[in-house]
Scaffold this motif. Structure first.
Motif, PDB file in Angstrom:
ATOM      1  N   UNK A  33       0.867  -1.181   0.000  1.00  0.00           N
ATOM      2  CA  UNK A  33       0.000   0.000   0.000  1.00  0.00           C
ATOM      3  C   UNK A  33       0.904   1.231   0.000  1.00  0.00           C
ATOM      4  N   UNK A  34       0.709   2.091  -0.971  1.00  0.00           N
ATOM      5  CA  UNK A  34       1.479   3.329  -1.051  1.00  0.00           C
ATOM      6  C   UNK A  34       0.852   4.348  -0.101  1.00  0.00           C
ATOM      7  N   UNK A  35       1.538   4.626   1.007  1.00  0.00           N
ATOM      8  CA  UNK A  35       0.967   5.547   1.990  1.00  0.00           C
ATOM      9  C   UNK A  35       0.984   6.998   1.525  1.00  0.00           C
ATOM     10  N   UNK A  36       1.583   7.271   0.368  1.00  0.00           N
ATOM     11  CA  UNK A  36       1.535   8.618  -0.209  1.00  0.00           C
ATOM     12  C   UNK A  36       0.329   8.814  -1.115  1.00  0.00           C
ATOM     13  N   UNK A  37      -0.361   7.746  -1.456  1.00  0.00           N
ATOM     14  CA  UNK A  37      -1.491   7.888  -2.374  1.00  0.00           C
ATOM     15  C   UNK A  37      -2.780   7.250  -1.868  1.00  0.00           C
ATOM     16  N   UNK A  38      -2.699   6.461  -0.840  1.00  0.00           N
ATOM     17  CA  UNK A  38      -3.875   5.732  -0.399  1.00  0.00           C
ATOM     18  C   UNK A  38      -4.792   6.590   0.461  1.00  0.00           C
ATOM     19  N   UNK A  39      -5.964   6.063   0.729  1.00  0.00           N
ATOM     20  CA  UNK A  39      -6.926   6.781   1.560  1.00  0.00           C
ATOM     21  C   UNK A  39      -7.186   6.006   2.856  1.00  0.00           C
ATOM     22  N   UNK A  42      -8.871   2.411   2.559  1.00  0.00           N
ATOM     23  CA  UNK A  42      -7.971   1.332   2.150  1.00  0.00           C
ATOM     24  C   UNK A  42      -7.075   0.918   3.311  1.00  0.00           C
ATOM     25  N   UNK A  43      -6.526   1.884   4.005  1.00  0.00           N
ATOM     26  CA  UNK A  43      -5.633   1.572   5.123  1.00  0.00           C
ATOM     27  C   UNK A  43      -6.349   0.841   6.253  1.00  0.00           C
ATOM     28  N   UNK A  44      -7.558   1.247   6.576  1.00  0.00           N
ATOM     29  CA  UNK A  44      -8.251   0.623   7.708  1.00  0.00           C
ATOM     30  C   UNK A  44      -8.680  -0.809   7.411  1.00  0.00           C
TER      31      UNK A  44
END
Length: 101
Positions: A33-39, A42-44
């Motif tokens: 997961x790209x933490x510079x582009x994700x929301x 998606x992360x949760x």
């Protein structure tokens, strides 16, 4: 890591020892997961993050700009060292991509 099998309900150390050789881990197949582009949504959905941790990751990026390395999330109060070690193999910081909202 194969040891993550121990996190599954019903798999104790005895069962783990019986089945661990049946598993092969191919790190090439891990979708990061790209933490510079994700929301946040998606992360949760990641099993090692909750809503508040996901929100903190995104908020930090919005307030401070793109992450330069995944180590930067260690600065977040909601990401302790255990959580960081668990999620580090699953996140990335490819820069220069447009942020999706």
């Amino acid at each position: 890591k194969k040891e993550q099998l121990l996190e599954i309900w019903g798999i104790d150390s005895v069962k783990y020892e019986q089945i661990k050789t049946a598993f092969v881990i191919d790190e090439q197949n891990i979708r990061k997961i790209n933490i510079n582009t994700t929301n946040i949504d998606t992360l949760k959905r990641h099993p090692y993050l909750d809503y508040y941790q996901a929100k903190a990751i995104v908020r930090y990026r919005e307030e401070n700009g793109e992450y330069q390395s995944i180590d930067a999330i260690r600065k977040l109060p909601l990401i302790d060292s255990l959580t960081y070690r668990k999620i580090a193999p699953y996140i990335d910081v490819k820069q220069g991509q447009r942020i999706k909202k």
